[in-house]
Design an enzyme around this catalytic site. Structure first.
Site, PDB file in Angstrom:
ATOM      1  N   LYS A 195       0.842  -1.205   0.000  1.00  0.00           N
ATOM      2  CA  LYS A 195       0.000   0.000   0.000  1.00  0.00           C
ATOM      3  C   LYS A 195       0.867   1.242   0.000  1.00  0.00           C
ATOM      4  O   LYS A 195       1.840   1.321   0.751  1.00  0.00           O
ATOM      5  CB  LYS A 195      -0.878   0.003   1.268  1.00  0.00           C
ATOM      6  CG  LYS A 195      -1.929   1.115   1.240  1.00  0.00           C
ATOM      7  CD  LYS A 195      -3.102   0.677   0.414  1.00  0.00           C
ATOM      8  CE  LYS A 195      -4.157   1.771   0.305  1.00  0.00           C
ATOM      9  NZ  LYS A 195      -3.801   2.841  -0.652  1.00  0.00           N
ATOM     10  N   LYS A 225       4.609   2.040   8.773  1.00  0.00           N
ATOM     11  CA  LYS A 225       3.418   2.831   9.124  1.00  0.00           C
ATOM     12  C   LYS A 225       2.164   1.967   9.160  1.00  0.00           C
ATOM     13  O   LYS A 225       1.363   2.058  10.093  1.00  0.00           O
ATOM     14  CB  LYS A 225       3.236   3.979   8.136  1.00  0.00           C
ATOM     15  CG  LYS A 225       2.062   4.897   8.473  1.00  0.00           C
ATOM     16  CD  LYS A 225       1.854   5.954   7.406  1.00  0.00           C
ATOM     17  CE  LYS A 225       3.015   6.909   7.325  1.00  0.00           C
ATOM     18  NZ  LYS A 225       2.754   8.047   6.411  1.00  0.00           N
ATOM     19  N   LYS A 230       5.397   2.430  -2.721  1.00  0.00           N
ATOM     20  CA  LYS A 230       5.360   3.840  -3.113  1.00  0.00           C
ATOM     21  C   LYS A 230       5.686   3.919  -4.591  1.00  0.00           C
ATOM     22  O   LYS A 230       6.369   3.049  -5.141  1.00  0.00           O
ATOM     23  CB  LYS A 230       6.389   4.656  -2.334  1.00  0.00           C
ATOM     24  CG  LYS A 230       6.004   6.112  -2.176  1.00  0.00           C
ATOM     25  CD  LYS A 230       4.902   6.281  -1.149  1.00  0.00           C
ATOM     26  CE  LYS A 230       4.630   7.745  -0.848  1.00  0.00           C
ATOM     27  NZ  LYS A 230       3.646   7.918   0.234  1.00  0.00           N
ATOM     28  N   THR A 269      -6.246  12.313   7.137  1.00  0.00           N
ATOM     29  CA  THR A 269      -4.920  12.500   7.707  1.00  0.00           C
ATOM     30  C   THR A 269      -4.947  13.607   8.756  1.00  0.00           C
ATOM     31  O   THR A 269      -4.378  13.466   9.848  1.00  0.00           O
ATOM     32  CB  THR A 269      -3.890  12.826   6.611  1.00  0.00           C
ATOM     33  OG1 THR A 269      -3.941  11.814   5.605  1.00  0.00           O
ATOM     34  CG2 THR A 269      -2.482  12.869   7.190  1.00  0.00           C
ATOM     35  N   ASN A 316      -3.786  20.003   2.215  1.00  0.00           N
ATOM     36  CA  ASN A 316      -4.876  19.160   2.689  1.00  0.00           C
ATOM     37  C   ASN A 316      -4.732  18.816   4.169  1.00  0.00           C
ATOM     38  O   ASN A 316      -5.664  18.993   4.962  1.00  0.00           O
ATOM     39  CB  ASN A 316      -4.949  17.881   1.855  1.00  0.00           C
ATOM     40  CG  ASN A 316      -5.991  16.903   2.385  1.00  0.00           C
ATOM     41  OD1 ASN A 316      -5.677  16.048   3.213  1.00  0.00           O
ATOM     42  ND2 ASN A 316      -7.225  17.032   1.937  1.00  0.00           N
ATOM     43  N   SER A 358      -7.905   4.818   4.120  1.00  0.00           N
ATOM     44  CA  SER A 358      -7.761   4.114   2.840  1.00  0.00           C
ATOM     45  C   SER A 358      -8.086   2.633   3.015  1.00  0.00           C
ATOM     46  O   SER A 358      -8.703   2.004   2.152  1.00  0.00           O
ATOM     47  CB  SER A 358      -6.340   4.280   2.299  1.00  0.00           C
ATOM     48  OG  SER A 358      -6.171   5.526   1.667  1.00  0.00           O
TER      49      SER A 358
END
Length: 457
Positions: free
Chosen positions: A112, A136, A148, A231, A262, A390
């Protein structure tokens, strides 16, 4: 069971272990990254993401007593992908861009991580960020590994149609290497929900309609309610958990926030709603300070209309470089990495730092701030709200059942609070600070999953 296997599994426990000094060893991967950056004339401060990740991982591995072979195995990416993406520009010329996807680890589930569009996307930077995603997701205790990706381009120089063509070509090149139960991309720097919609559509041409292949997509295509704020809301919940440990709450605390994108804007809005006072904020256009508290709703309106904070009349304009050293209770870096370093750490007056950005604090600054008694909530915990929601989006897509926003936010608070509690437990077990508590928690969970799946020493 094999004796060596049992011994290794037993060693991956939360048993207390003395804190060890930071290792000075440099990995070959880190050396390669550093050398290439220097050859390209990029300042050494830009090397810190991979340097710090490697350093923190090695310390966590020592605290956990990991077998050296297992340690090496956890650092090596599962797969690195590099593809050429050639598209016709609007003027009829052809342009080629290089795309990357690093799939770091899948011991705990599908990999992810975001896909970023930026002119400085670099395979080594992507490696570092993919590794951070592995730890994470483990800290958040969601069933994912880490990945990533990105494309080396300047999205601001491309039209919407050019961005769409580039995204679709990139998806064509990697569609057989991502998937609902393999690797699930998400937005990142320079990408957004629309980008994810294009990936979903292009992937579905090869595999049938598959909304769960990406997260962070528009709600109309199966995105989750509450994802935009996730987030920033996670930052709020993590801050609440940290302050509660010291008998405090959000109300009455003075906050300084670096970054008004954001994450920063949502954090500012939610902190204000919870009774906190945001006294200074900055973005790429400037910074503003108001000791009585900034009107966040008014600032958001101004920023949207003027594409930035600059010119806002709800406070005094200040030098953005001085923002980090403003006197406050809680400092939230929510922009770039490496902004807190050995040059400014001694001037920081905040009692708490909440890392809403990825790797905002250099290792040298960590040591200086620790001596000053500043408590730092690390990025792999503090900004994990986005990947957690997510995960909720992915679950909703697989179930074919949409949650209401209240449930999303309620579950997010549960996950963030539990991640903080588990991190504190590792701090107590290993006599370490919050950063090492989070890293030992994440690394330990990935190591255990790796061994349980049959890794042999």
């Amino acid at each position: 069971m094999h004796t060596a296997y049992l011994k290794l599994l037993h060693s991956l426990s939360a048993a207390a272990s003395p804190t060890l000094a930071l290792t000075a060893n440099t990995s070959p991967l880190l050396y390669s990254y550093s050398a290439r950056r220097l050859r390209r004339g990029i300042p050494s401060s830009r090397m810190n993401a991979l340097a710090a990740t490697s350093r923190n991982f090695k310390q966590a591995a020592k605290l956990l007593g990991l077998d050296s072979k297992l340690e090496k195995s956890l650092l090596i990416p599962f797969r690195e992908i590099k593809v050429e993406c050639t598209i016709p520009k609007d003027d009829g010329t052809l342009a080629s861009y290089v795309g990357f996807r690093v799939q770091h680890d899948n011991a705990r589930g599908p990999m992810k991580g975001g896909i970023r569009y930026h002119h400085e996307v670099d395979p080594d930077e992507v490696n570092a960020l993919a590794q951070l995603m592995t730890w994470k997701t483990a800290v958040a205790n969601i069933p994912y590994g880490g990945a990533k990706g990105g494309i080396g381009c300047s999205p601001g120089d491309l039209s919407i149609s050019e961005l769409e063509r580039l995204t679709r070509v990139f998806t064509q090149k990697i569609h057989d290497l991502i998937g609902i139960h393999t690797d699930v991309p998400a937005p990142d720097m320079g990408t957004n929900a629309q980008t994810m919609a294009w990936i979903l559509d292009e992937y579905s041409k090869f595999h049938g309609y598959s909304p769960a292949v990406v997260t962070g997509k528009p709600v109309d295509l199966g995105g989750s309610l509450g994802r935009d704020a996730a987030t920033g809301r996670g930052v709020l919940f993590a801050t609440e958990a940290l302050l509660a440990e010291h008998g405090k709450g959000i109300a009455g605390q003075r906050f300084v926030i670096q970054g008004f994108g954001n994450v920063g804007s949502w954090a500012a809005q939610l902190i204000t709603e919870a009774g906190g006072k945001v006294i200074a904020i900055s973005d790429v256009t400037g910074a503003v300070k108001n000791s009585n508290g900034i009107d966040i709703a008014k600032l958001m309106k101004h920023s949207a209309e003027n594409r930035g904070i600059k010119g806002f009349d709800g406070g005094d304009a200040v030098d953005p470089t001085s923002l980090l050293t403003e006197e406050c209770d809680v400092l939230i870096p929510a922009a770039l990495g490496g902004v807190i370093n050995k040059d400014n750490a001694d001037g920081i007056k905040a009692k708490y730092i909440i890392e809403a950005a990825n790797h905002p604090t250099d290792p040298e600054a960590d040591e200086i701030l620790a001596k000053k008694g500043v408590l730092i909530l690390p990025d792999i915990l503090a900004n994990s709200g986005g990947v957690t929601v997510s995960y909720f989006e992915w679950v909703q897509n697989i179930q074919g059942f949409m949650w209401d926003e209240e449930k999303v936010n309620r579950e997010l608070k549960t996950y963030m609070t539990r991640a903080f509690r588990d991190t504190k437990e590792m701090c107590r077990s290993h006599h370490c600070d919050l950063r090492m508590g989070a890293f030992t928690l994440g690394v330990n969970r990935v190591a255990r999953a790796t061994v349980l799946r049959g890794w042999e020493a």
